[in-house]
Design a protein around this motif. Sequence first.
Motif, PDB file in Angstrom:
ATOM      1  N   MET A 174       0.570  -1.292   0.167  1.00  0.00           N
ATOM      2  CA  MET A 174       0.175   0.095   0.108  1.00  0.00           C
ATOM      3  C   MET A 174       0.765   1.035  -0.206  1.00  0.00           C
ATOM      4  O   MET A 174       0.782   1.383   1.382  1.00  0.00           O
ATOM      5  CB  MET A 174      -0.938   0.225   1.098  1.00  0.00           C
ATOM      6  N   SER A 175       1.555   0.733  -0.960  1.00  0.00           N
ATOM      7  CA  SER A 175       2.579   3.139  -1.227  1.00  0.00           C
ATOM      8  C   SER A 175       2.202   2.946  -2.535  1.00  0.00           C
ATOM      9  O   SER A 175       1.963   2.576  -3.441  1.00  0.00           O
ATOM     10  CB  SER A 175       3.854   2.436  -0.626  1.00  0.00           C
ATOM     11  N   SER A 176       1.975   4.647  -2.451  1.00  0.00           N
ATOM     12  CA  SER A 176       1.761   5.381  -4.063  1.00  0.00           C
ATOM     13  C   SER A 176       2.587   7.324  -3.008  1.00  0.00           C
ATOM     14  O   SER A 176       2.033   7.615  -2.952  1.00  0.00           O
ATOM     15  CB  SER A 176       0.417   5.832  -3.858  1.00  0.00           C
ATOM     16  N   PRO A 177       2.995   7.188  -4.133  1.00  0.00           N
ATOM     17  CA  PRO A 177       3.634   8.762  -4.510  1.00  0.00           C
ATOM     18  C   PRO A 177       3.276  10.279  -4.177  1.00  0.00           C
ATOM     19  O   PRO A 177       3.594  10.927  -3.308  1.00  0.00           O
ATOM     20  CB  PRO A 177       4.764   8.624  -5.974  1.00  0.00           C
ATOM     21  N   ALA A 178       2.364   9.926  -4.871  1.00  0.00           N
ATOM     22  CA  ALA A 178       1.029  10.734  -4.850  1.00  0.00           C
ATOM     23  C   ALA A 178       0.383  11.229  -4.094  1.00  0.00           C
ATOM     24  O   ALA A 178      -0.327  12.072  -2.969  1.00  0.00           O
ATOM     25  CB  ALA A 178      -0.276  10.095  -5.881  1.00  0.00           C
ATOM     26  N   GLU A 179      -0.154   9.805  -2.960  1.00  0.00           N
ATOM     27  CA  GLU A 179      -0.924  10.104  -2.289  1.00  0.00           C
ATOM     28  C   GLU A 179       0.213  10.458  -0.327  1.00  0.00           C
ATOM     29  O   GLU A 179      -0.283  10.636   0.717  1.00  0.00           O
ATOM     30  CB  GLU A 179      -2.038   8.355  -1.282  1.00  0.00           C
ATOM     31  N   ASP A 180       1.587   9.540  -0.882  1.00  0.00           N
ATOM     32  CA  ASP A 180       2.409   9.938   0.219  1.00  0.00           C
ATOM     33  C   ASP A 180       2.476  11.767  -0.001  1.00  0.00           C
ATOM     34  O   ASP A 180       2.718  12.520   1.201  1.00  0.00           O
ATOM     35  CB  ASP A 180       3.805   9.812   0.072  1.00  0.00           C
ATOM     36  N   ALA A 208      -7.914  14.795   5.890  1.00  0.00           N
ATOM     37  CA  ALA A 208      -7.038  14.545   4.971  1.00  0.00           C
ATOM     38  C   ALA A 208      -6.264  13.815   5.358  1.00  0.00           C
ATOM     39  O   ALA A 208      -5.386  12.835   4.322  1.00  0.00           O
ATOM     40  CB  ALA A 208      -7.050  15.855   4.452  1.00  0.00           C
ATOM     41  N   HIS A 209      -5.689  13.507   6.281  1.00  0.00           N
ATOM     42  CA  HIS A 209      -4.579  13.193   6.146  1.00  0.00           C
ATOM     43  C   HIS A 209      -4.457  11.632   6.790  1.00  0.00           C
ATOM     44  O   HIS A 209      -3.579  10.704   6.059  1.00  0.00           O
ATOM     45  CB  HIS A 209      -3.157  13.561   8.093  1.00  0.00           C
ATOM     46  N   TYR A 210      -5.465  11.328   7.102  1.00  0.00           N
ATOM     47  CA  TYR A 210      -5.626   9.840   6.669  1.00  0.00           C
ATOM     48  C   TYR A 210      -6.829   9.328   5.989  1.00  0.00           C
ATOM     49  O   TYR A 210      -6.973   8.040   5.788  1.00  0.00           O
ATOM     50  CB  TYR A 210      -6.606   9.786   8.327  1.00  0.00           C
ATOM     51  N   ALA A 211      -7.441  10.051   5.120  1.00  0.00           N
ATOM     52  CA  ALA A 211      -7.999  10.259   3.713  1.00  0.00           C
ATOM     53  C   ALA A 211      -7.378   8.726   2.808  1.00  0.00           C
ATOM     54  O   ALA A 211      -7.848   8.004   2.691  1.00  0.00           O
ATOM     55  CB  ALA A 211      -7.948  10.768   3.509  1.00  0.00           C
ATOM     56  N   PRO A 212      -6.091   8.943   2.532  1.00  0.00           N
ATOM     57  CA  PRO A 212      -5.195   8.370   1.652  1.00  0.00           C
ATOM     58  C   PRO A 212      -5.201   6.958   2.065  1.00  0.00           C
ATOM     59  O   PRO A 212      -5.079   5.906   1.659  1.00  0.00           O
ATOM     60  CB  PRO A 212      -3.395   8.912   1.341  1.00  0.00           C
ATOM     61  N   VAL A 213      -4.804   6.367   3.319  1.00  0.00           N
ATOM     62  CA  VAL A 213      -4.355   5.132   4.114  1.00  0.00           C
ATOM     63  C   VAL A 213      -5.598   4.425   4.133  1.00  0.00           C
ATOM     64  O   VAL A 213      -6.329   3.211   2.958  1.00  0.00           O
ATOM     65  CB  VAL A 213      -3.767   5.469   5.219  1.00  0.00           C
ATOM     66  N   ARG A 214      -6.786   5.374   4.655  1.00  0.00           N
ATOM     67  CA  ARG A 214      -8.392   4.745   4.309  1.00  0.00           C
ATOM     68  C   ARG A 214      -8.387   4.197   2.665  1.00  0.00           C
ATOM     69  O   ARG A 214      -8.489   3.184   2.407  1.00  0.00           O
ATOM     70  CB  ARG A 214      -9.624   5.235   4.363  1.00  0.00           C
TER      71      ARG A 214
END
Length: 223
Positions: A174-180, A208-214
Amino acid sequence: MTDRIKTYIIDNRLKPGDPLPTEAELCEALNASRSSLREAIKTLAALDIVEVRHGSGTFVGRLSLSALVESLTFRGLLSPEDDLRALLDLVEVRQLFEEGMAAQIIERLDGEHLADLEQATAELEQCPPGSAAQVEADRKFHQLLMQPLGNQLISQLTGAFWDVHAIVAPYLGMSSPAEDADTVAAHRAMVEAARGRDADAFAAAVVAHYAPVRRRIAAAGRA
């Protein structure tokens, strides 16, 4: 036997780092055999309730949440497909602490804490996405965020949940440069909201901080 040792520590008001009596003295005080005492000490040492220092004796442990971290981490690594829900639960608890306590955090953040958060955010922005340095800067940020509350349990739980998430997430792919990048930007927004004493903006930045990991957890579940 473990309960009797814990009761002894409490009744004698021992603190982390304080020495326990010798093995013979504890056996006499607890009316226990050496073998049962040793087994109980091993169990308590694994839980960080006591610390055995060879050549020095047994001491009251740091009482950390290391056992919880190891247990949750192993669970996530053992069966990640079945434990995406567990990982999401951890994320929700982390978000609950930070979003739910936005007003208290902002109220107690002073100039020194804000400067430290600013520095941690700058480190995040400069680190390559997904690097070990970024991971460390991220952890530092969230620990700093909770320090002004003066609540050791919340600080320990924050660190424990963060550690589990940081260890398990890479194994889930679960890694994405854009989401990082979105996550780093959310850190910056949290600092700016804190500096402006805007609790609503701070809470929104936490979401907003936790939205990408969700989103990553949801994607992993669909996959």
